[in-house]
Design a protein around this motif. Structure first.
Motif, PDB file in Angstrom:
ATOM      1  N   THR A   1       0.837  -1.207   0.000  1.00  0.00           N
ATOM      2  CA  THR A   1       0.000   0.000   0.000  1.00  0.00           C
ATOM      3  C   THR A   1       0.866   1.249   0.000  1.00  0.00           C
ATOM      4  O   THR A   1       0.540   2.248  -0.655  1.00  0.00           O
ATOM      5  N   ARG A   2       1.973   1.198   0.722  1.00  0.00           N
ATOM      6  CA  ARG A   2       2.895   2.352   0.734  1.00  0.00           C
ATOM      7  C   ARG A   2       3.423   2.624  -0.677  1.00  0.00           C
ATOM      8  O   ARG A   2       3.545   3.777  -1.097  1.00  0.00           O
ATOM      9  N   ILE A   3       3.710   1.543  -1.398  1.00  0.00           N
ATOM     10  CA  ILE A   3       4.205   1.687  -2.770  1.00  0.00           C
ATOM     11  C   ILE A   3       3.090   2.196  -3.682  1.00  0.00           C
ATOM     12  O   ILE A   3       3.295   3.099  -4.506  1.00  0.00           O
ATOM     13  N   LYS A   4       1.885   1.618  -3.538  1.00  0.00           N
ATOM     14  CA  LYS A   4       0.744   1.986  -4.387  1.00  0.00           C
ATOM     15  C   LYS A   4       0.443   3.474  -4.303  1.00  0.00           C
ATOM     16  O   LYS A   4       0.159   4.124  -5.318  1.00  0.00           O
ATOM     17  N   PHE A   5       0.513   4.031  -3.096  1.00  0.00           N
ATOM     18  CA  PHE A   5       0.184   5.440  -2.906  1.00  0.00           C
ATOM     19  C   PHE A   5       1.427   6.329  -2.886  1.00  0.00           C
ATOM     20  O   PHE A   5       1.310   7.548  -2.750  1.00  0.00           O
ATOM     21  N   GLY A   6       2.611   5.718  -3.026  1.00  0.00           N
ATOM     22  CA  GLY A   6       3.841   6.504  -3.068  1.00  0.00           C
ATOM     23  C   GLY A   6       4.126   7.243  -1.777  1.00  0.00           C
ATOM     24  O   GLY A   6       4.697   8.343  -1.794  1.00  0.00           O
ATOM     25  N   LEU A   7       3.742   6.650  -0.648  1.00  0.00           N
ATOM     26  CA  LEU A   7       3.929   7.323   0.639  1.00  0.00           C
ATOM     27  C   LEU A   7       5.406   7.540   0.917  1.00  0.00           C
ATOM     28  O   LEU A   7       6.257   6.744   0.506  1.00  0.00           O
TER      29      LEU A   7
ATOM     30  N   GLY B   1       9.768  16.722   8.409  1.00  0.00           N
ATOM     31  CA  GLY B   1       9.327  15.933   9.551  1.00  0.00           C
ATOM     32  C   GLY B   1       7.897  15.437   9.420  1.00  0.00           C
ATOM     33  O   GLY B   1       7.187  15.295  10.417  1.00  0.00           O
ATOM     34  N   ARG B   2       7.460  15.163   8.180  1.00  0.00           N
ATOM     35  CA  ARG B   2       6.080  14.728   7.959  1.00  0.00           C
ATOM     36  C   ARG B   2       6.012  13.469   7.097  1.00  0.00           C
ATOM     37  O   ARG B   2       6.856  13.263   6.229  1.00  0.00           O
ATOM     38  N   VAL B   3       4.965  12.644   7.345  1.00  0.00           N
ATOM     39  CA  VAL B   3       4.623  11.574   6.409  1.00  0.00           C
ATOM     40  C   VAL B   3       4.020  12.240   5.185  1.00  0.00           C
ATOM     41  O   VAL B   3       3.147  13.109   5.307  1.00  0.00           O
ATOM     42  N   MET B   4       4.491  11.857   4.005  1.00  0.00           N
ATOM     43  CA  MET B   4       4.094  12.554   2.781  1.00  0.00           C
ATOM     44  C   MET B   4       3.147  11.719   1.927  1.00  0.00           C
ATOM     45  O   MET B   4       3.363  10.524   1.719  1.00  0.00           O
ATOM     46  N   PHE B   5       2.111  12.397   1.431  1.00  0.00           N
ATOM     47  CA  PHE B   5       1.102  11.774   0.580  1.00  0.00           C
ATOM     48  C   PHE B   5       1.103  12.484  -0.771  1.00  0.00           C
ATOM     49  O   PHE B   5       0.613  13.618  -0.870  1.00  0.00           O
ATOM     50  N   PRO B   6       1.637  11.873  -1.821  1.00  0.00           N
ATOM     51  CA  PRO B   6       1.568  12.504  -3.149  1.00  0.00           C
ATOM     52  C   PRO B   6       0.117  12.639  -3.606  1.00  0.00           C
ATOM     53  O   PRO B   6      -0.691  11.723  -3.423  1.00  0.00           O
ATOM     54  N   ILE B   7      -0.219  13.784  -4.184  1.00  0.00           N
ATOM     55  CA  ILE B   7      -1.546  14.025  -4.748  1.00  0.00           C
ATOM     56  C   ILE B   7      -1.424  13.866  -6.261  1.00  0.00           C
ATOM     57  O   ILE B   7      -0.614  14.545  -6.899  1.00  0.00           O
ATOM     58  N   ILE B   8      -2.226  12.960  -6.833  1.00  0.00           N
ATOM     59  CA  ILE B   8      -2.087  12.573  -8.237  1.00  0.00           C
ATOM     60  C   ILE B   8      -3.375  12.893  -8.992  1.00  0.00           C
ATOM     61  O   ILE B   8      -4.467  12.596  -8.510  1.00  0.00           O
ATOM     62  N   ASP B   9      -3.239  13.493 -10.187  1.00  0.00           N
ATOM     63  CA  ASP B   9      -4.444  13.833 -10.959  1.00  0.00           C
ATOM     64  C   ASP B   9      -4.906  12.642 -11.793  1.00  0.00           C
ATOM     65  O   ASP B   9      -4.295  11.565 -11.769  1.00  0.00           O
ATOM     66  N   VAL B  10      -6.012  12.816 -12.538  1.00  0.00           N
ATOM     67  CA  VAL B  10      -6.575  11.700 -13.303  1.00  0.00           C
ATOM     68  C   VAL B  10      -5.643  11.219 -14.408  1.00  0.00           C
ATOM     69  O   VAL B  10      -5.781  10.097 -14.902  1.00  0.00           O
TER      70      VAL B  10
END
Length: 583
Positions: free
Chosen positions: A149-155, A199-208
């Motif tokens: 899941t970490r890989i799928k969402f690029g965390l 110092g944060r967990v990062m969540f990439p935001i991806i468009d369509v």
């Protein structure tokens, strides 16, 4: 915006349909066409055909058909503008700006910003292997987020170093202006540069389109001065009011239903257990712009916000926006857990799926929330409450819906159905709510399979054999085809033939705006007619012309009040019955 026909045609011409489709399903050449297994339905024997000459595809099994645009729209669940953007990017074609001008510098700058976000996302992900990221890995472990899941969402993780990304991008050769425009770095009044995220967990935001356009970061320091969640600012490629988190994954749902949740971790937790049709707004209230994006991929929504006061308020704000835009809305609220993530951890994925299936209608939710404001054991408050409930129900336009929810409201409130009916009718009467009845007569359905086959075959022949066209044009006109799409197609064929200009199937198909019309047209061009047996072809043409003309005459006879026109149609119909066209 609407791109010009020239732009649309340039992009189509640059994307060979065989090459594009071969990237999704293996094609093998058979004669002048290519065949393969249809990517839109399960089959063991190939029924999917692609014509490189016509630049069209057609499945003889499920009926899928169209140009390269239609294929990308169906396979990627894009709308037309998304398909244009995707195919333009595929061949590095610069799209014009909204004002119609080609600003190559702006296009190039956007691409650089996409590239910056891509390499930064990779760095954030790689940072998880850094010893400094133990706090981030511990957090993800605690939340039960596995490696896949970490890989799928690029965390990833932004190191607790204030200029890590700035230094990284400078080393990659980017100048300060571009780095600042990315929104990933901030410049102080003292001309110092420091990272927006650290110092944060990062969540990439991806468009369509699958491009990283921004980031969200979750603080792990328990700081009282830093926000718990921080998003990228609006940039040339990102606007939080026009994007939804995980829409790149959720857009592929086939049920046209999306689950709207509050945050990143809710989305990720649901996706991890196989529920992929989930999106979240990006730190801003759900709004009309979100609706425009959402409606491309769904006509049903389940709101799944937290059950605290803030979550209830967010749900009540979202409901009218969704309903007013024609979205079917249900509401789910987790109990015995603070959010969907915790619910799944406590009770499991199967229990959560059942919980979603039992989501309430938005009307029921609104009634229950109103109920909290009244003591229905008090006769006066019970009357006031009944009036509030009746206002909610009377706003529904469908009598069937009103009947269903009056019954449901009665069960929730223990107020008799008769009392609620009476109050609803009183409101409707006061508002003078009546249904408008139009005097238009319903059109008779004359589009049976036999007629459709005849029209498709004759149109194909008119478009592909100029000699036969020159004979048939004396017996049939575009208006004879009755159907609006076929009439427009016939007019285009007649016009090009009269000007002695070539007919390009894909180019003509794209002159029709919506996908249903385009599929209808491409199906005509993907027919196969044998011109070698002239006797048999002549008989077929005569039979099919008569079917088309008979339908046309029948329409005039059944719908025209002008006696003279009716008599002429009856006479012409008899004449055509006896006519035989020599080809």
């Amino acid at each position: 915006m609407r791109y010009s026909d020239d732009v649309i045609e340039d992009i189509r011409f640059g994307n060979d349909i065989v090459e594009v489709i071969n990237g999704y399903t293996s094609l093998k050449q058979r004669g002048s066409s290519y065949v393969g297994l249809c990517p839109f339905h399960k089959e063991n024997t190939p029924s999917f055909s692609v014509s490189p000459d016509k630049q069209l595809y057609h499945c003889f099994g499920c009926g899928a058909s169209g140009t390269v645009y239609n294929f990308i729209m169906d396979i990627e669940n894009y709308d037309f503008l998304d398909a244009i953007t995707y195919l333009a990017n595929r061949i590095n074609y610069p799209l014009p700006e909204p004002n119609g001008s080609f600003d190559n510098s702006l296009t190039e700058k956007k691409q650089i910003l996409y590239d910056i976000h891509k390499i930064v996302a990779k760095k954030f992900y790689e940072n998880l292997s850094n010893p400094q990221a133990q706090i981030a890995n511990d957090y993800l472990d605690k939340r039960g987020i596995n490696r896949n899941t970490r890989i799928k969402f690029g965390l990833g993780y932004s190191l607790f170093k204030k200029d890590d990304i700035y230094t990284f991008l400078k080393q990659k050769g980017y100048n300060d202006e571009l780095i600042l425009e990315s929104g990933l770095v901030i410049k102080t009044k003292n001309n110092l540069f420091f990272d927006r995220f650290f110092g944060r967990v990062m969540f990439p935001i991806i468009d369509v389109q699958g491009r990283i356009i921004g980031f969200g970061g979750r603080d792990l320091t328990s700081s009282k001065t830093s926000p718990k969640y921080l998003n990228s600012p609006d940039t040339l490629i990102f606007n939080k009011s026009y994007n939804l988190y995980s829409i790149n994954i959720a857009k592929n749902n086939k049920n046209k239903e999306l689950i709207l949740v509050e945050g990143y971790m809710d989305v990720i937790a649901l996706c991890q257990v196989g529920i992929n049709n989930v999106v979240a707004s990006l730190g801003t209230a759900f709004n009309e712009n979100h609706i425009k994006l959402l409606k491309k991929y769904a006509n049903k929504v389940i709101t799944l916000f937290d059950s605290d006061d803030a979550g209830i308020k967010a749900t009540l704000r979202a409901i009218p926006i969704l309903v007013e835009n024609g979205i079917n809305v249900r509401v789910a609220q987790v109990k015995d857990a603070k959010d969907p993530d915790e619910y799944i951890s406590k009770f499991g994925a199967n229990s959560f799926t059942q919980f979603l299936n039992n989501a309430k209608s938005y009307i029921s939710f609104q009634i229950i929330q109103k109920m909290k404001d009244y003591n229905i054991n008090d006769p006066i408050q019970k009357i006031d409450f009944t009036k509030e409930v009746s206002k909610i129900i009377s706003a529904l336009s469908s009598p069937v819906e009103r009947d269903v929810f009056i019954n449901e409201a009665s069960q929730i409130t223990k107020i008799s159905k008769d009392a609620i009916y009476e109050e609803v009718n009183s409101i409707l009467s006061h508002n003078n709510n009546t249904f408008k009845v139009t005097n238009k007569k319903p059109k008779k359905n004359i589009n049976n399979n036999k007629l459709d086959e005849a029209r498709q075959s004759i149109l194909y022949i008119l478009a592909t054999n100029i000699n036969i066209y020159n004979i048939l044009k004396n017996y049939i006109t575009p208006d004879d085809f009755l159907d609006d799409v076929y009439i427009k197609l016939a007019n285009l064929i007649f016009e090009l033939n009269e000007k002695n200009q070539p007919i390009y199937p894909a180019e003509i198909t794209l002159k029709f705006e919506n996908t249903e019309e385009q599929q209808k047209v491409s199906k005509v061009f993907m027919l196969k007619v044998d011109f070698s047996n002239s006797d048999n072809l002549e008989k077929v043409i005569n039979d099919q012309i008569k079917i088309i003309k008979k339908s046309y005459f029948n329409k005039i006879i059944s719908e025209n009040k002008n006696l003279e026109k009716v008599e002429k149609a009856l006479k012409d119909n008899k004449t055509f019955d006896k006519l035989y066209i020599n080809i």
